[in-house]
Structure formats: structure tokens, C-alpha cells
Scaffold this active site. Structure first.
Site, PDB file in Angstrom:
ATOM      1  N   THR A   1       0.877  -1.173   0.000  1.00  0.00           N
ATOM      2  CA  THR A   1       0.000   0.000   0.000  1.00  0.00           C
ATOM      3  C   THR A   1       0.911   1.218   0.000  1.00  0.00           C
ATOM      4  O   THR A   1       2.053   1.140   0.450  1.00  0.00           O
ATOM      5  CB  THR A   1      -0.897   0.024   1.250  1.00  0.00           C
ATOM      6  OG1 THR A   1      -0.045   0.075   2.396  1.00  0.00           O
ATOM      7  CG2 THR A   1      -1.774  -1.204   1.335  1.00  0.00           C
TER       8      THR A   1
ATOM      9  N   GLU B   1      -5.488  -3.533  -1.592  1.00  0.00           N
ATOM     10  CA  GLU B   1      -6.004  -4.741  -0.922  1.00  0.00           C
ATOM     11  C   GLU B   1      -7.120  -5.414  -1.711  1.00  0.00           C
ATOM     12  O   GLU B   1      -7.554  -6.506  -1.358  1.00  0.00           O
ATOM     13  CB  GLU B   1      -6.542  -4.383   0.475  1.00  0.00           C
ATOM     14  CG  GLU B   1      -5.474  -3.967   1.481  1.00  0.00           C
ATOM     15  CD  GLU B   1      -5.208  -2.462   1.478  1.00  0.00           C
ATOM     16  OE1 GLU B   1      -5.432  -1.822   0.427  1.00  0.00           O
ATOM     17  OE2 GLU B   1      -4.773  -1.943   2.510  1.00  0.00           O
TER      18      GLU B   1
ATOM     19  N   TRP C   1     -21.318  15.174  10.001  1.00  0.00           N
ATOM     20  CA  TRP C   1     -20.292  14.930   8.997  1.00  0.00           C
ATOM     21  C   TRP C   1     -20.482  15.818   7.767  1.00  0.00           C
ATOM     22  O   TRP C   1     -21.588  15.988   7.279  1.00  0.00           O
ATOM     23  CB  TRP C   1     -20.320  13.480   8.514  1.00  0.00           C
ATOM     24  CG  TRP C   1     -20.079  12.464   9.585  1.00  0.00           C
ATOM     25  CD1 TRP C   1     -20.942  11.510  10.011  1.00  0.00           C
ATOM     26  CD2 TRP C   1     -18.901  12.289  10.356  1.00  0.00           C
ATOM     27  NE1 TRP C   1     -20.378  10.756  11.000  1.00  0.00           N
ATOM     28  CE2 TRP C   1     -19.125  11.212  11.235  1.00  0.00           C
ATOM     29  CE3 TRP C   1     -17.659  12.941  10.410  1.00  0.00           C
ATOM     30  CZ2 TRP C   1     -18.173  10.767  12.148  1.00  0.00           C
ATOM     31  CZ3 TRP C   1     -16.715  12.499  11.318  1.00  0.00           C
ATOM     32  CH2 TRP C   1     -16.969  11.427  12.172  1.00  0.00           C
TER      33      TRP C   1
ATOM     34  N   LYS D   1     -15.906  16.806  10.899  1.00  0.00           N
ATOM     35  CA  LYS D   1     -17.075  16.732  11.767  1.00  0.00           C
ATOM     36  C   LYS D   1     -17.333  18.114  12.345  1.00  0.00           C
ATOM     37  O   LYS D   1     -16.587  18.574  13.202  1.00  0.00           O
ATOM     38  CB  LYS D   1     -16.849  15.704  12.875  1.00  0.00           C
ATOM     39  CG  LYS D   1     -18.140  15.241  13.484  1.00  0.00           C
ATOM     40  CD  LYS D   1     -17.940  14.008  14.329  1.00  0.00           C
ATOM     41  CE  LYS D   1     -19.279  13.323  14.563  1.00  0.00           C
ATOM     42  NZ  LYS D   1     -19.177  12.188  15.443  1.00  0.00           N
TER      43      LYS D   1
HETATM   44  P1  ADP Z   1      -3.567   4.187  -0.252  1.00  0.00           P
HETATM   45  O1  ADP Z   1      -4.583   3.502   0.621  1.00  0.00           O
HETATM   46  O2  ADP Z   1      -2.227   4.149   0.325  1.00  0.00           O
HETATM   47  O3  ADP Z   1      -4.002   5.546  -0.774  1.00  0.00           O
HETATM   48  P2  ADP Z   1      -4.453   2.750  -2.609  1.00  0.00           P
HETATM   49  O4  ADP Z   1      -3.823   3.093  -3.882  1.00  0.00           O
HETATM   50  O5  ADP Z   1      -4.721   1.339  -2.303  1.00  0.00           O
HETATM   51  O6  ADP Z   1      -3.463   3.301  -1.551  1.00  0.00           O
HETATM   52  O7  ADP Z   1      -5.747   3.638  -2.471  1.00  0.00           O
HETATM   53  C1  ADP Z   1      -7.007   3.155  -2.108  1.00  0.00           C
HETATM   54  C2  ADP Z   1      -7.897   4.291  -1.738  1.00  0.00           C
HETATM   55  O8  ADP Z   1      -8.033   5.225  -2.809  1.00  0.00           O
HETATM   56  C3  ADP Z   1      -9.314   3.886  -1.440  1.00  0.00           C
HETATM   57  O9  ADP Z   1      -9.439   3.403  -0.123  1.00  0.00           O
HETATM   58  C4  ADP Z   1     -10.071   5.181  -1.651  1.00  0.00           C
HETATM   59  O10 ADP Z   1      -9.994   6.022  -0.510  1.00  0.00           O
HETATM   60  C5  ADP Z   1      -9.304   5.843  -2.751  1.00  0.00           C
HETATM   61  N1  ADP Z   1     -10.006   5.633  -4.018  1.00  0.00           N
HETATM   62  C6  ADP Z   1      -9.756   4.711  -4.965  1.00  0.00           C
HETATM   63  N2  ADP Z   1     -10.601   4.840  -5.997  1.00  0.00           N
HETATM   64  C7  ADP Z   1     -11.424   5.872  -5.705  1.00  0.00           C
HETATM   65  C8  ADP Z   1     -12.527   6.503  -6.363  1.00  0.00           C
HETATM   66  N3  ADP Z   1     -12.942   6.123  -7.559  1.00  0.00           N
HETATM   67  N4  ADP Z   1     -13.134   7.526  -5.730  1.00  0.00           N
HETATM   68  C9  ADP Z   1     -12.723   7.949  -4.517  1.00  0.00           C
HETATM   69  N5  ADP Z   1     -11.697   7.408  -3.851  1.00  0.00           N
HETATM   70  C10 ADP Z   1     -11.052   6.377  -4.433  1.00  0.00           C
END
Ligand code: ADP
Length: 536
Positions: A181, A326, A440, A435
Site C-alpha cells: 500500500t 487490498e 459529517w 465533523k
Molecule cells: P492508499 O490507501 O495508500 O491511498 P491505494 O492506492 O490502495 O493506496 O488507495 C485506495 C484508496 O483510494 C481507497 O481506499 C479510496 O480512498 C481511494 N479511491 C480509490 N478509488 C477511488 C474513487 N474512484 N473515488 C474515490 N476514492 C477512491
């Protein structure tokens, strides 16, 4: 009673034979650092991937050993995608944009034995090399210069492959790949993809209602192959025999548009920041590029509705998708439901801007303080997912209860609503929630609205402490070059769109917004920057 059907293990290796037999002439085009195009075919790719597997085995690779890659998107990286797993090894893609400390940490945590690296990325390796123990480093001479002394050449490795290699029989539970990640939410964690999860993800990604990858498409993944396996597109392209166009290090809007035009790309994918740059270039010179009608998959962060509308004006279709390291990564994809066929144009755009419905075999739920919330499009909860390509633990076996529930779901940390059609809308990440006075506020909604203002290039909304409301939103805004807007104007722009208490009073005009290695807003850095905001 026993089933009658074979239990053929789901592994990646048969894809190579399939490519050789069925579409050996189909092209794989890679852009070199010099900007020249290198052309090869699936036939050559399959042969060379097996050579890589044979040579790595001869070099001492054992089953389960990690082989890291530090590479841009190009055909040698694709060979690593298949050659390493075909040898029983684990493809560990390194994110070249990480800080050297993090890169060294990840290489050590993964215990990588070998590394394949682009020669143009050797300066990055130099910053970590004395902190890691790599037994062999193979250099891809992508710049055309000779391989520097002290390293082994990737081409020599391939030529050294013994003939008569038969790939080892693998179990579908064997690990094929490892990704970390990006660490925006703490220390990077490894996710170990199995052959089975990769093959199933590949099949699901190719479905018509997912990303519709087929042998008739020309696919250009802008998303790096070091970022969650370029969302699985390289695997899917090889499975179906799609022409592949790999952009190498040239990811600026002009270079990409030129490549879209020259190679007649029909399917592409990347994070919103890439598409915003491309949209700006198209707006400036609408008839400069003769593009095919493309489907552009956008994920990684929310795509603003204004960007979807913008591309429609240029005959291009944005497909919004959500996923995480993940989740392999594709979890949900937004396609207009037939139920919305007669909805108003505005409603249809709003639907396309949501993250979409789960792909088959992925289950979703949104969990609030007292359990799963209703699918009413209003109630917010943490998105939790489960399915055959969703992580059930991290590399090393960690099953941190912050990430995995006792009843077997993965906790995404994204706060969402789900509507009655099962369509997910992300309102925030748990750590980014604002918040205000106990209620929210969605930073994502505010950002997407602000980006629709003609003067705004980028907008990022964070929580800042407030003496009365505990937290209030602050909008950090980057204006387009030469454009002007005041805080009062932006406020007036937002007012008709949101409840009064959602609209930020605080605006900071900044030259740029700090970003993560994946091009997402680094909200933690912004929160630090504005933690002492003075309210009038
Ligand atoms: P990191 O968690 O380190 O940023 P990732 O590349 O695995 O790495 O990112 C996953 C996160 O990216 C998701 O949990 C979400 O918050 C965000 N994300 C992915 N796709 C989208 C999307 N289409 N719209 C909004 N957020 C997104």
C-alpha cells in the site's frame, strides 16, 4: 456426491501458451525514454517471458522467492509480470515515486532477492542500494546505453536461459505477486496476490459490465505497472490478446495524446490528475488530435462530475471505478443502470460520478456505529468488502482488527453511502472526515463542486479545528494560470449547491497541493500546514 468437473488450478502460466497459439502477431508497443516506439508481438513476449522464467530458475530462484521490479510501463516489465510467476517466483513491483527510506524499508520487508531495473531508474536504486541486500540486479538497457559495470544485463540474462525449460506445476494458492500500500495511511503493508486471485480478478475485469477488455481493444494503461498491477489491465490484455500500448516514462498530456492518436487507443486508465491535464490540453486545442472514441477508466481518487462532462464534449467516455491495493484493485465500477435510462441528464451525470456497483463475486456493506446501514443512498458507513480477490490478511500474516472484521470482511476505511441499486458513493476516508458541530461534511463533494468553477484548477478540502464547531472545512484552492477568484466568489458558487453549514468559510489560495506517490492529495500534509488557521 462428487462433482464431475476438472479442478484445473487457476494459474497465470497457461496465458503464455495461449498468447503464442492464438495471437502471436498481435502488437505490444512501448515508448522508450528517447520517445521512440519499440514494437514487439505477443509471440515474442511469450517466448521471452518463458526465457526469463528459465533463466531466473537457473540463477537460483526458488518457489516463493521475491523478484522486485523498478520499471516504467513497457514490454520488459510485462515479461516480468509473467516470467517471474511462471518460474514460481513472486513479482514485487516497486513504486519508483516513493521516498528512498520507504523504498528501502519495503525491499527489506519483502526480502527481495533479485531486482530487475530500468537503466534510467538506476539513480533511484543508488539512493537505497547500500541499505538493502539484493543478490542480483539485472538492468534493462532502455536508454540504449551499455549496462554500467557492477550490474548484470537483462538481455544477457535472457540469452543465458537454458533450453528445454518446462515451467513448474503450480498450485492456485501459490503467490504470484506482491504490492505494498502506498502508506498514505501509516506504514506500507504488503498484499500477496495468489495466482488464483489474479486470474479471477483478470476474468472479472474483462467482463462487459466491468472494464470490457477484449481482443478487439487497444489498451493503454497510463496507471503505472507499479501501482496495483496497473489495475490488472496488463494481465487482462494478455489473457484476451488486446493490443497493448505502454507509455514508458512519458506521462505528460501531450505525449499521451500523441500516443492515443498514433496507436488508435480505445481503452485507457489512470488517476484523475492525469485526465484533468489531458482535458485541459483538449480544451485548448480541440481539433489537434484525431482520437478514437476511448473509454477512460478513472480511479484512485474520485473523478469530478465536471471532468466526466468535459470529456463527453470531446466524444470521450469516462468510466469511474473504485479499488485499493487490498482489492487487487477493482471492486466497484460505475455504469449507468438501465433503471436510469429515463432519468434527467443531471441525474445521469451524478450517477456516473459515483463509484458504482460491486463487480461479480465482490460483496459490499456499509457499517455504521450500530452495524450495517440501509442501502438508502443517505446513511453513511464504512465500506467493507469481501471476495476472492480481496485481501484476508497482510503479507506476514497480520490480521489487524482495524482492517479485518471478526466476521471476515475487509475494512476499507472509506466512508460511503449505498443506494437501493447497490451503487456506492464515497463521501470520505475515515481519517479525512470533517465533523462540524457533531455532523459529517463530505470533503469529496465540496472538492468536486469547487473543481466545477471555471477559475479553479485543483481543490482540496480538509478539516481545521474551530473554537465553536470543533472542526470546519477549509478549502485549499489552486487557480488556473491567469484566472482569478476570491473567497467570497467561491463561497457564493457553493452556496446554492450545499446546506449552509457545509459551505467552507475558510479558503487558502495555494500554488500547489501536496500529492502522494500515486498522485492523490496528501491531506495530512495540508492539515499540518493549516493546523493553526486563525478564524476571524
Ligand atoms: P492508499 O490507501 O495508500 O491511498 P491505494 O492506492 O490502495 O493506496 O488507495 C485506495 C484508496 O483510494 C481507497 O481506499 C479510496 O480512498 C481511494 N479511491 C480509490 N478509488 C477511488 C474513487 N474512484 N473515488 C474515490 N476514492 C477512491
Amino acid at each position: 456426491m462428487h462433482g464431475s468437473m476438472m479442478t484445473t488450478p487457476l494459474t497465470l502460466t497457461p496465458f503464455l501458451e495461449r498468447a503464442r497459439l492464438l495471437f502471436s502477431d498481435r502488437e505490444i508497443v512501448s515508448r522508450l525514454p528517447s520517445k521512440a516506439l519499440h514494437r514487439t508481438t505477443y509471440g515474442d513476449f511469450a517466448r521471452r517471458s518463458l526465457q526469463l522464467a528459465a533463466a531466473l530458475t537457473a540463477a537460483g530462484l526458488r518457489k516463493g522467492d521475491r523478484v522486485a521490479t523498478l520499471m516504467w510501463n513497457h514490454s520488459a516489465h510485462l515479461e516480468a509480470y509473467f516470467g517471474i510467476p511462471a518460474a514460481g517466483g513472486v513479482l514485487h513491483t516497486l513504486n519508483l515515486r516513493l521516498h528512498p527510506d520507504q523504498l528501502a524499508w519495503i525491499i527489506n520487508d519483502a526480502a527481495d532477492r533479485f531486482l530487475i531495473v530500468d537503466d534510467v531508474l538506476l539513480p533511484i536504486l543508488a539512493k537505497v542500494q547500500d541499505r538493502v541486500k539484493l543478490e542480483k540486479i539485472f538492468v534493462v538497457a532502455s536508454s540504449g546505453a551499455p549496462v554500467p559495470p557492477g550490474f548484470e544485463s537483462y538481455e544477457d540474462l535472457l540469452s543465458s536461459a537454458p533450453s528445454g525449460f518446462t515451467p513448474p506445476a503450480l498450485a492456485e494458492s501459490d503467490v504470484a505477486g506482491l504490492c505494498y500500500t502506498s502508506g498514505t495511511t501509516g506504514n506500507p503493508k504488503g498484499v500477496a496476490y495468489t495466482h488464483r486471485s489474479t486470474v479471477l480478478h483478470c476474468l472479472a475485469v474483462s467482463l462487459a459490465d466491468t472494464l470490457a477488455v477484449s481482443g478487439r481493444e487497444t489498451v493503454l494503461p497510463v496507471v503505472p505497472m507499479f501501482h496495483v498491477n496497473a489495475w490488472g489491465l496488463p494481465f487482462a490484455a494478455v489473457m484476451v490478446g488486446a493490443k497493448l500500448v505502454l507509455p514508458g516514462p512519458h506521462l505528460d498530456a501531450e505525449s499521451l495524446l500523441e500516443l492515443f492518436e498514433k496507436e488508435q487507443v480505445t481503452l485507457t486508465a489512470g488517476v484523475p490528475t492525469i485526465w484533468m491535464g489531458i482535458l485541459a490540453a483538449l480544451e485548448q486545442a480541440p481539433s489537434r488530435w484525431k482520437l478514437q472514441r476511448m473509454r477512460m477508466v478513472v480511479g484512485g481518487s474520485a473523478v469530478p462530475e465536471s471532468v466526466i462532462r468535459g470529456f463527453d464534449r470531446h466524444g470521450q467516455t469516462v468510466v469511474h471505478a473504485w479499488g485499493m491495493t487490498e482489492t487487487s484493485p477493482v471492486g466497484t465500477v460505475s455504469h449507468l443502470s438501465p433503471a436510469l435510462a429515463n432519468a434527467s441528464e443531471d441525474e445521469r451525470y451524478q450517477a456516473r460520478a459515483r463509484q458504482g456497483t460491486p463487480v461479480p463475486l465482490v460483496e459490499i456493506r456499509a457499517v455504521g456505529d450500530t452495524g450495517p446501514v440501509a442501502w438508502d443512498g443517505q446513511s453513511m458507513g464504512e465500506l467493507q468488502v469481501r471476495g476472492p480477490w480481496i485481501a484476508g490478511s497482510y503479507f506476514g500474516g497480520s490480521q489487524d482488527p482495524d482492517k479485518f472484521t471478526a466476521d471476515g470482511w475487509f475494512r476499507t476505511g472509506d466512508v460511503v453511502t449505498i443506494d437501493r441499486h447497490g451503487c456506492v458513493k464515497i463521501t470520505d476516508r475515515t481519517k479525512d472526515l470533517i465533523k462540524s458541530g457533531g455532523e459529517w461534511i463530505s470533503s469529496v463533494d465540496l472538492e468536486n463542486a469547487l473543481i466545477g468553477h471555471p477559475a479553479v484548477k485543483e481543490a482540496c478540502v480538509i478539516a481545521v479545528t474551530h473554537p465553536k464547531w470543533a472542526e470546519r472545512p477549509l478549502a485549499a484552492v489552486v487557480l488556473k494560470p491567469g484566472a482569478q477568484a476570491t473567497a467570497a466568489e467561491l463561497r457564493a458558487f457553493l452556496e446554492p449547491r450545499f446546506a449552509r453549514w457545509w459551505v467552507p468559510e475558510a479558503y487558502a489560495f495555494v500554488a500547489e497541493i501536496p500529492k502522494t506517490s500515486a498522485g492523490k492529495f496528501l491531506k495530512s500534509a495540508l492539515r499540518d500546514q493549516f493546523k493553526d488557521w486563525k478564524w476571524d
